[in-house]
Design a protein around this motif. Sequence first.
Motif, short mmCIF file in Angstrom:
data_model
loop_
_atom_site.label_atom_id
_atom_site.label_comp_id
_atom_site.label_asym_id
_atom_site.label_seq_id
_atom_site.Cartn_x
_atom_site.Cartn_y
_atom_site.Cartn_z
N SER A 1 -13.60 3.95 -4.28
CA SER A 1 -14.17 2.95 -3.39
C SER A 1 -15.35 2.27 -4.08
O SER A 1 -15.83 2.73 -5.14
CB SER A 1 -14.62 3.58 -2.08
N SER B 1 -1.52 7.82 -5.51
CA SER B 1 -2.93 8.21 -5.65
C SER B 1 -3.27 8.34 -7.13
O SER B 1 -2.55 8.97 -7.89
CB SER B 1 -3.17 9.55 -4.96
N ARG C 1 -6.75 8.92 -7.87
CA ARG C 1 -8.07 9.52 -7.93
C ARG C 1 -8.09 10.76 -8.81
O ARG C 1 -9.02 10.98 -9.58
CB ARG C 1 -8.55 9.88 -6.52
N LEU D 1 -9.80 0.97 -4.76
CA LEU D 1 -9.25 1.32 -3.45
C LEU D 1 -8.55 0.15 -2.77
O LEU D 1 -7.70 0.35 -1.89
CB LEU D 1 -10.39 1.85 -2.57
N HIS D 2 -8.87 -1.06 -3.17
CA HIS D 2 -8.27 -2.25 -2.55
C HIS D 2 -6.74 -2.24 -2.67
O HIS D 2 -6.03 -2.69 -1.77
CB HIS D 2 -8.86 -3.49 -3.21
N SER E 1 -4.89 0.71 -3.93
CA SER E 1 -4.36 2.06 -4.11
C SER E 1 -4.73 2.89 -2.89
O SER E 1 -5.72 2.59 -2.21
CB SER E 1 -4.88 2.71 -5.39
N ARG E 2 -3.94 3.90 -2.62
CA ARG E 2 -4.12 4.64 -1.38
C ARG E 2 -5.49 5.30 -1.29
O ARG E 2 -6.13 5.29 -0.25
CB ARG E 2 -3.01 5.68 -1.23
N ASP E 3 -5.93 5.93 -2.37
CA ASP E 3 -7.23 6.60 -2.32
C ASP E 3 -7.93 6.52 -3.68
O ASP E 3 -8.53 7.46 -4.15
CB ASP E 3 -7.11 8.06 -1.85
N GLY E 4 -7.87 5.34 -4.29
CA GLY E 4 -8.61 5.10 -5.52
C GLY E 4 -10.11 5.04 -5.26
O GLY E 4 -10.58 5.21 -4.13
N THR F 1 -13.48 -1.14 0.10
CA THR F 1 -12.49 -1.60 -0.86
C THR F 1 -13.04 -2.71 -1.75
O THR F 1 -12.33 -3.20 -2.63
CB THR F 1 -11.22 -2.10 -0.16
N LYS G 1 0.81 -1.21 0.00
CA LYS G 1 0.00 0.00 0.00
C LYS G 1 0.85 1.27 0.00
O LYS G 1 0.44 2.29 -0.55
CB LYS G 1 -0.97 -0.01 1.17
N GLY H 1 -16.82 4.09 1.24
CA GLY H 1 -15.40 3.92 1.47
C GLY H 1 -14.91 2.49 1.40
O GLY H 1 -13.77 2.20 1.77
#
Length: 273
Positions: free
Chosen positions: A112, A16, A18, A104-105, A107-110, A263, A11, A261
């Motif tokens: 959700s 990021s 996003r 998101l699973h 990536s830091r803040d992909g 994953t 992780k 939120g």
Amino acid sequence: MCHACVIDSVKHSMLSRRSFFTAASASAGAAVVAPLAMARPALAEVTHGGRVVDLTHAYDSAFPTFDGVPGITQEEAANFDKSGYQLYKLTIFEHTGTHIDAPLHFSRDGLSVDELEPSRLVCPLCIVDITAKAKDDPNATLEAEDIERFVSAHGEIPAGACVALRSGWAAKLGTPAFRNDAAGNFAFPGFAKSATDLLAERDVSAIGVDTLSLDPGNSADFAVHSSWLPSGRYGIEGLANLEALPATGATIVVGAPKHRGGTGGPARVLALV
């Protein structure tokens, strides 16, 4: 795939994405999430005599998981004889049973799971069969050349499609061989990065497997998880009944959960033929 140690190890290396998939619409004055720019794909129509095929395994605490921890437990919260109705309290890990992996699973803040565009959860379905290869190699992978042969035989893969790997592994569910080889090592087929890179170029929205993980069991780096999911696309693991469908012509409907939120999570997945 939901091994906590694996996720912790990767992780910090994920950037990021996003901002790459979120664009501001000046004319509308609103943010639009657009992970993939693609035309709306052609979908199968369920006409008189058509079929709905359930691609979802029923699961309980005995269903195999990546880390060996039961993926779901339930306890009685209300009893019919006492209360006049029945109710269970469920404790569920997101990546268990037939389930979806959101960006998101890995990536830091992909994106959700609740942020996935609904139109991307209803897709043309293409099924690439590698059962012959998997009989000889439990860690067989779907490679770029398998995709190219599929296209030669069945025509182009539509933009926005879901491409599923059929290995025959679903038939092993209920036996140790679904998860491990005789030595106790992870052993099951999956996608090779060469294939998913090619599918990304073709604007495919999702990939699916009838095994425990998008990557093969002997993967040391989880290259598919680490590249496909952060690109804004999603995956489906643990599909059932792929052998009941044609290679092309079906539409997959992914009943993804919508917890904020998330994953990923268990999904009811259907195919319309």
